[in-house]
Design an enzyme around this catalytic site. Structure first.
Site, PDB file in Angstrom:
ATOM      1  N   ARG A   1      -8.364   2.585  -0.933  1.00 15.11           N
ATOM      2  CA  ARG A   1      -7.822   4.222  -0.666  1.00 15.11           C
ATOM      3  C   ARG A   1      -8.124   5.337  -2.254  1.00 15.11           C
ATOM      4  NH1 ARG A   1      -2.972   3.035  -0.860  1.00 15.11           N
ATOM      5  NH2 ARG A   1      -3.293   0.608  -0.758  1.00 15.11           N
TER       6      ARG A   1
ATOM      7  N   ASN B   1      -2.402   1.936  -5.586  1.00 17.28           N
ATOM      8  CA  ASN B   1      -1.562   0.639  -6.499  1.00 17.28           C
ATOM      9  C   ASN B   1      -2.198  -0.206  -7.331  1.00 17.28           C
ATOM     10  OD1 ASN B   1      -1.159   0.888  -2.692  1.00 17.28           O
ATOM     11  ND2 ASN B   1       0.957   1.227  -4.281  1.00 17.28           N
TER      12      ASN B   1
ATOM     13  N   ALA C   1       0.604  -2.056  -0.291  1.00 14.34           N
ATOM     14  CA  ALA C   1      -0.056  -0.110   0.116  1.00 14.34           C
ATOM     15  C   ALA C   1       0.876   0.918   0.137  1.00 14.34           C
ATOM     16  CB  ALA C   1      -0.680  -0.181   0.946  1.00 14.34           C
ATOM     17  N   CYS C   2       0.459   2.377  -0.498  1.00 14.41           N
ATOM     18  CA  CYS C   2       1.139   3.336  -0.836  1.00 14.41           C
ATOM     19  C   CYS C   2       0.279   4.884  -1.494  1.00 14.41           C
ATOM     20  CB  CYS C   2       2.266   3.858  -1.760  1.00 14.41           C
ATOM     21  SG  CYS C   2       3.488   3.258  -0.852  1.00 14.41           S
ATOM     22  N   THR C   3       0.134   5.585  -1.146  1.00 12.75           N
ATOM     23  CA  THR C   3      -1.125   7.097  -1.644  1.00 12.75           C
ATOM     24  C   THR C   3      -0.626   8.277  -2.145  1.00 12.75           C
ATOM     25  OG1 THR C   3      -2.604   5.208  -0.400  1.00 12.75           O
ATOM     26  CG2 THR C   3      -2.747   7.803  -1.648  1.00 12.75           C
TER      27      THR C   3
END
Length: 359
Positions: free
Chosen positions: A246, A210, A33-35
């Site tokens: 997200r 992602n 996970a990254c945003t």
């Protein structure tokens, strides 16, 4: 609206959510996970934020590079990983970046106001090696653009000349996609899927997470058909940590950021969304080992060239003013380890000369 009607709507929305998410789970692999969130329509400054989510410390070091750095895009640490036609260059612009494991740049800003962010995308496939293009180990993809481009347009033109190359470091494959933005508010998302680059270029591309790939994320977003004009605190939103959740949540809340009166409010606004889409420690995941808590968050004021960093295990936000550093060729590389609970606020003067440039 009656209580009965409310329950019926709630059940219907829950059914839509369950069906959508089931499709995502069945058709897409789970992902780290990254945003990234861009705010480019306020009157004060272009600001961007991101979360970095990982199962362990990526050993982040805040690093300021001057102009005139000689780079070899064929090296991963001291190992030659691109043997034919490796990209080699001398940096035109100084930058501040967050490094990962000392072998690559995952986030940063250059002196012209170009920002880059590398996020995880399991679907990444850079394709077979095309030796007609200069090969660049994927961990230096973002640094290459920071070193050589002043705008998103220039960065995309440079991408025609190089090919990111998949590498593995400490057992981790560099399955990455890239978001870039500049001080004008221009934006681009770059992914390599099935061996082909896919570029989404325009001010409207504000959020990236992602898997699934970006085109599919946009299609999932449309299924929500959120009424932004009539939104209330009861507007249904996906609330978990899945990348598609997200993506929707960050897109939704970015639309409602109030006009900032000063830089403090602008950075606070973008960090508020980054925190909203962060992954809490121990968040449940149906495929253990594929989704991790947020290690840190960054925010960048592209207009005023200031870089903010917030480690999840620290109560403090630190920031630096890139204009206050000596970026002339021959100036020393400056570094700061942000994992220090004593650090707070403006840390521009806290940087020390690096014993050796990381790359």
């Amino acid at each position: 609206m009656t209580n009965l009607t409310s329950r019926v709507i709630h059940r219907a929305m829950s059914g839509i959510l369950a069906t959508t998410l089931l499709g995502v789970v069945l058709l897409q692999p789970a992902a780290n996970a990254c945003t990234r969130i861009l705010w480019n329509n306020n009157k004060l400054a272009v600001v961007v934020g991101r979360t970095m989510d990982w199962p362990e410390s990526t050993q982040p070091i805040l690093t300021v590079f001057p102009r005139g750095m000689k780079r070899d895009g064929g090296l991963l640490a001291s190992e030659v990983v691109v043997k034919e036609n490796p990209a080699r260059w001398t940096s035109k612009y100084g930058s501040v970046v967050t490094t990962a494991y000392g072998v690559g740049t995952v986030d940063g800003l250059n002196e012209k106001g170009l920002g880059v962010h590398l996020l995880y995308l399991k679907a990444t496939d850079f394709g077979p090696r095309d030796v007609s293009k200069a090969g660049l180990q994927a961990g230096l993809w973002g640094q290459y653009l920071l070193d050589n481009a002043a705008t998103v347009k220039e960065a995309l033109e440079l991408m025609q000349k190089i090919q990111p190359v998949m590498v593995t470091y400490q057992g981790i494959k560099a399955t990455l996609h890239l978001s870039i933005e500049d001080a004008s508010g221009d934006s681009a998302i770059i992914e390599y899927v099935n061996g082909k680059p896919q570029v989404h270029h325009g001010r409207e591309f504000l959020v990236m997470t992602n898997d699934p790939p970006y085109e599919e994320q946009l299609a999932l977003l449309k299924k929500w058909e959120l009424d932004f004009a009539n939104a209330t605190r009861q507007t249904m939103l996906p609330g978990n940590v899945d990348p598609s959740h997200r993506f929707v949540r960050a897109t939704y809340f970015e639309r409602f950021l109030p006009e900032p009166k000063n830089q403090q409010e602008a950075i606070a606004g973008i960090l508020a969304i980054a925190r909203n889409v962060s992954v809490p420690f121990g968040a449940p995941n149906n495929a253990p080992g594929t989704l991790y808590n947020t290690e840190y968050r960054t925010a960048i004021d592209l207009t005023n060239k200031r870089y903010f960093f917030e480690l999840s295990t620290s109560p403090n936000v630190v920031w630096l003013d890139l204009a206050q550093f000596n970026l002339n060729p021959g100036a020393p590389v400056m570094v700061l380890n942000p994992d220090n609970i004593a650090l707070s606020g403006n840390v521009t003067t806290k940087f020390q000369k690096a014993l050796k440039a990381p790359f």
